[in-house]
Scaffold this motif. Structure first.
Motif, mmCIF file in Angstrom:
data_model
loop_
_atom_site.group_PDB
_atom_site.id
_atom_site.type_symbol
_atom_site.label_atom_id
_atom_site.label_comp_id
_atom_site.label_asym_id
_atom_site.label_seq_id
_atom_site.Cartn_x
_atom_site.Cartn_y
_atom_site.Cartn_z
ATOM 1 N N GLY A 44 -68.321 40.460 6.003
ATOM 2 C CA GLY A 44 -67.144 40.783 6.800
ATOM 3 C C GLY A 44 -66.048 41.494 6.035
ATOM 4 N N VAL A 45 -66.290 41.864 4.772
ATOM 5 C CA VAL A 45 -65.286 42.564 3.973
ATOM 6 C C VAL A 45 -65.955 43.724 3.228
ATOM 7 C CG1 VAL A 45 -63.653 42.383 2.048
ATOM 8 C CG2 VAL A 45 -63.887 40.485 3.649
ATOM 9 N N GLU A 66 -61.741 44.739 6.966
ATOM 10 C CA GLU A 66 -62.108 43.370 7.309
ATOM 11 C C GLU A 66 -62.597 43.334 8.758
ATOM 12 O OE1 GLU A 66 -59.195 40.424 6.284
ATOM 13 O OE2 GLU A 66 -58.683 41.475 4.428
ATOM 14 N N HIS A 67 -63.678 42.596 8.978
ATOM 15 C CA HIS A 67 -64.220 42.430 10.325
ATOM 16 C C HIS A 67 -63.424 41.311 10.988
ATOM 17 C CE1 HIS A 67 -67.929 42.138 13.082
ATOM 18 N NE2 HIS A 67 -67.253 43.228 13.354
ATOM 19 N N CYS A 68 -62.632 41.676 11.975
ATOM 20 C CA CYS A 68 -61.683 40.732 12.585
ATOM 21 C C CYS A 68 -62.320 39.946 13.732
ATOM 22 C CB CYS A 68 -60.469 41.506 13.084
ATOM 23 S SG CYS A 68 -59.546 42.258 11.731
ATOM 24 N N PRO A 69 -61.644 38.882 14.176
ATOM 25 C CA PRO A 69 -62.180 38.059 15.264
ATOM 26 C C PRO A 69 -62.460 38.837 16.555
ATOM 27 C CG PRO A 69 -60.404 36.899 14.178
ATOM 28 C CD PRO A 69 -60.431 38.290 13.604
ATOM 29 N N ASP A 70 -61.750 39.966 16.775
ATOM 30 C CA ASP A 70 -62.008 40.770 17.980
ATOM 31 C C ASP A 70 -63.221 41.695 17.795
ATOM 32 O OD1 ASP A 70 -61.052 42.757 16.293
ATOM 33 O OD2 ASP A 70 -59.375 43.329 17.586
ATOM 34 N N LEU A 71 -63.968 41.483 16.687
ATOM 35 C CA LEU A 71 -65.186 42.208 16.349
ATOM 36 C C LEU A 71 -64.951 43.677 15.978
ATOM 37 C CD1 LEU A 71 -67.661 40.715 18.964
ATOM 38 C CD2 LEU A 71 -67.135 39.922 16.641
#
Length: 86
Positions: A44-45, A66-71
């Motif tokens: 995710g980074v 960064e891969h955020c919670p909203d994808l």
């Protein structure tokens, strides 16, 4: 890119933008990416960089995604440095 940047990275980009750091050199040389690469410190980074040449100027642009919670992937940090080639 501003729409894909998180707080501190957004601030960094708005400070860099007016100087047009990757614009053509005064002699009109078109910027060219000489090398780019990535490093994945954890899932995710992505930490990536590009070396950009323009005339006698060589700059490095580094950023962190960064891969955020909203994808969506968002830029969370950006740095720009450079030096003249001998």
């Amino acid at each position: 890119m501003l729409g894909y940047a998180l707080g501190p990275a957004y601030d960094q980009l708005t400070e860099l933008a007016p100087a047009r750091p990757c614009a053509p050199s005064r002699r009109g040389a078109t910027p060219v990416v000489r090398r780019c690469d990535e490093f994945r410190p954890r899932p995710g980074v992505i930490e990536a960089y590009a070396r950009i040449a323009s005339g006698d100027r060589l700059q490095a642009l580094a950023f962190r995604l960064e891969h955020c919670p909203d994808l969506r992937w968002r830029c969370s940090a950006v740095e720009l440095g450079g030096a003249r080639r001998p």
